[in-house]
Scaffold this active site. Structure first.
Site, PDB file in Angstrom:
ATOM      1  N   HIS A 226      -9.596   9.530  11.835  1.00 17.49           N
ATOM      2  CA  HIS A 226      -8.316  10.216  12.055  1.00 17.49           C
ATOM      3  C   HIS A 226      -7.607   9.569  13.240  1.00 17.49           C
ATOM      4  O   HIS A 226      -8.224   8.843  14.022  1.00 17.49           O
ATOM      5  CB  HIS A 226      -8.539  11.709  12.354  1.00 17.49           C
ATOM      6  CG  HIS A 226      -9.257  11.944  13.656  1.00 17.49           C
ATOM      7  ND1 HIS A 226     -10.630  11.819  13.789  1.00 17.49           N
ATOM      8  CD2 HIS A 226      -8.800  12.252  14.896  1.00 17.49           C
ATOM      9  CE1 HIS A 226     -10.966  12.045  15.038  1.00 17.49           C
ATOM     10  NE2 HIS A 226      -9.879  12.303  15.750  1.00 17.49           N
ATOM     11  N   ASP A 228      -5.183  10.929  16.581  1.00 18.47           N
ATOM     12  CA  ASP A 228      -4.859  12.192  17.246  1.00 18.47           C
ATOM     13  C   ASP A 228      -3.340  12.389  17.224  1.00 18.47           C
ATOM     14  O   ASP A 228      -2.586  11.435  17.395  1.00 18.47           O
ATOM     15  CB  ASP A 228      -5.366  12.171  18.700  1.00 18.47           C
ATOM     16  CG  ASP A 228      -6.894  12.121  18.777  1.00 18.47           C
ATOM     17  OD1 ASP A 228      -7.554  12.403  17.754  1.00 18.47           O
ATOM     18  OD2 ASP A 228      -7.418  11.795  19.859  1.00 18.47           O
ATOM     19  N   HIS A 283      -9.859   6.489  14.595  1.00 15.73           N
ATOM     20  CA  HIS A 283     -11.216   6.533  15.153  1.00 15.73           C
ATOM     21  C   HIS A 283     -12.071   7.564  14.427  1.00 15.73           C
ATOM     22  O   HIS A 283     -11.555   8.431  13.734  1.00 15.73           O
ATOM     23  CB  HIS A 283     -11.170   6.807  16.668  1.00 15.73           C
ATOM     24  CG  HIS A 283     -10.415   8.052  17.042  1.00 15.73           C
ATOM     25  ND1 HIS A 283      -9.038   8.137  17.019  1.00 15.73           N
ATOM     26  CD2 HIS A 283     -10.846   9.268  17.453  1.00 15.73           C
ATOM     27  CE1 HIS A 283      -8.658   9.346  17.413  1.00 15.73           C
ATOM     28  NE2 HIS A 283      -9.742  10.051  17.672  1.00 15.73           N
ATOM     29  N   ARG A 293     -25.247  14.346  20.433  1.00 15.85           N
ATOM     30  CA  ARG A 293     -24.164  13.740  21.196  1.00 15.85           C
ATOM     31  C   ARG A 293     -23.137  14.820  21.512  1.00 15.85           C
ATOM     32  O   ARG A 293     -22.886  15.702  20.694  1.00 15.85           O
ATOM     33  CB  ARG A 293     -23.540  12.622  20.357  1.00 15.85           C
ATOM     34  CG  ARG A 293     -22.373  11.952  20.989  1.00 15.85           C
ATOM     35  CD  ARG A 293     -22.000  10.659  20.244  1.00 15.85           C
ATOM     36  NE  ARG A 293     -20.879  10.070  20.945  1.00 15.85           N
ATOM     37  CZ  ARG A 293     -19.617  10.316  20.636  1.00 15.85           C
ATOM     38  NH1 ARG A 293     -19.296  11.083  19.613  1.00 15.85           N
ATOM     39  NH2 ARG A 293     -18.656   9.773  21.353  1.00 15.85           N
TER      40      ARG A 293
END
Ligand SMILES: C=C1C[C@]23C[C@H]1CC[C@H]2[C@@]12CCC[C@@](C)(C(=O)O1)[C@H]2[C@@H]3C(=O)O
Ligand SMILES: O=C(O)CCC(=O)C(=O)O
Ligand SMILES: [Fe+2]
Length: 368
Positions: A226, A228, A283, A293
């Site tokens: 996607h 941002d 990303h 994570r």
């Protein structure tokens, strides 16, 4: 003026997906198995890496400008955010996501709301589920945090409040560096920056992400590709890698955690404001077999009613405006409806040769 970001999704209520208890899954359910992940082949090693900029370097402005044009992403050091604050945020994230599922669901995001616990908003555009949990914070987190931690919610509220204040200052500083590199340097050039040029009225959302260790990481996806919908995003990632960015000609490139560093990425609104000079970067986040994570994304944008359009200084007879004016709220609506087609839907003229936009290629399925 109260933030209206929280109203952005009223018109696009989202169906609530049921969250699994990831720790109880010992193999990857089919609903989480992504078939075409478009991975780099093991023989190809990325020869390029995302630029690293030292904010104390006198050439930081040029470095940032170059990074925004060629990558749409860079990492920064000497950014002024203390390690102890970053550690506290990481601790709050860890404490939140390790609560039992039923407890986290007490702070679930409502179908038409923006804040709370749940899957990433973009989930509805994909046929497979993502191996992650998220918590979105717009405005004060007090009510939700009281549900999560009846005893020590005020400690966690204070951590988030301080983090948001520090992030806001850094974002304002980065705005002037990014714009400065395009020749937008005067106070009057960006009126909404306010009388002190400190972008006091800016809006923001904080997205906490958790990617549990995964039994079959090669077939899973933490957060799907996607861009941002922001001006810029400041991302903190813990020491486990997973973030990747798509670079034309290079494919997916890893963005490894740099100790004490922060990742800055250009969002769609900055791409519009720069009249296409700066790239909003595609990303995604991958997952790991043995380590979980954590990441926290500070998603920064203009006051929700301010219209963002290609800056007059970047527009001229040979550089027509590529996008029409759009407010952040309007853009978030558009993104909620059209996802990766949002940017082209606010484009003024589509070139006749139909040059494809990198933002339009990924595994999404079209819904609605
Ligand atoms: C202010 C924002 C920006 C949002 C929507 C809203 C709150 C949560 C943000 C994210 C965070 C995770 C990726 C993303 C794509 C998502 O699904 O939710 C982001 C989205 C956007 O940048 O479009
Ligand atoms: O976890 C990451 O590295 C990426 C998170 C992200 O892209 C987001 O929250 O928008
Ligand atoms: Fe993102």
């Amino acid at each position: 003026m109260p933030s209206r970001l929280s109203d952005a999704f009223r018109a696009h209520p989202q169906q609530q997906l049921k969250h699994p208890d990831f720790t109880s899954l010992h193999e990857l359910p089919d609903s989480y198995a992504w078939n075409q992940r478009d991975d780099p082949s093991p023989e190809t090693f990325a020869t390029e890496s995302v630029p690293l900029v030292d904010l104390n370097d006198p050439n930081a402005l040029q470095g940032i400008g170059h990074a925004c044009k060629t990558w749409g992403i860079f990492q920064v050091t000497n950014h002024g955010i203390s390690t102890s604050l970053l550690d506290m945020v990481e601790h709050t994230c860890r404490s939140l996501f390790s609560l039992p599922v039923h407890q986290k669901l007490k702070a679930a995001r409502s179908p038409d709301g923006v804040s709370g616990y749940g899957f990433a908003r973009i989930s509805s555009f994909f046929s497979k589920l993502m191996w992650s949990e998220g918590f979105t914070i717009v405005g004060p987190p007090d009510e939700h945090f009281r549900q999560l931690w009846p005893q020590d919610f005020s400690y966690h509220c204070d951590v988030i409040k301080e983090y948001k204040e520090e992030m806001k200052k850094l974002a304002g500083r980065l705005m002037w560096l990014m714009l400065g590199s395009l020749g937008i340097i005067a106070k009057e050039d960006i009126k909404w920056a306010g009388p002190k040029s400190d972008f006091k009225e800016a809006s923001a959302a904080l997205q906490l992400n958790y990617y549990p260790a995964c039994p079959d990481p090669d077939r899973a996806m933490g957060l799907a590709p996607h861009t941002d919908s922001t001006l810029l995003t400041i991302l903190y990632q813990n020491s486990t890698s997973g973030l990747q960015v798509f670079k034309e000609g290079a494919g997916w490139v890893a963005v490894p955690p740099v100790p004490g560093g922060l990742v800055i990425n250009v969002g769609d609104l900055m791409h519009i404001l720069s009249n296409g000079s700066y790239q909003s970067v595609l990303h995604r986040a991958m997952v790991n077999r043995s380590h979980h994570r954590l990441s926290s994304a500070y998603l920064y944008g203009p006051p929700s009613t301010v219209e963002i359009s290609p800056h007059p200084k970047l527009v001229g007879p040979t550089h027509p405006p590529l996008y029409r004016p759009v407010t952040w709220n309007e853009y978030l609506h558009t993104k909620a409806k059209h996802f990766n087609k949002a940017l082209s839907s606010v484009r003024v003229c589509v070139p006749l040769n139909g040059l494809g936009d990198v933002n339009e290629q990924n595994n999404s399925v079209t819904v609605g």
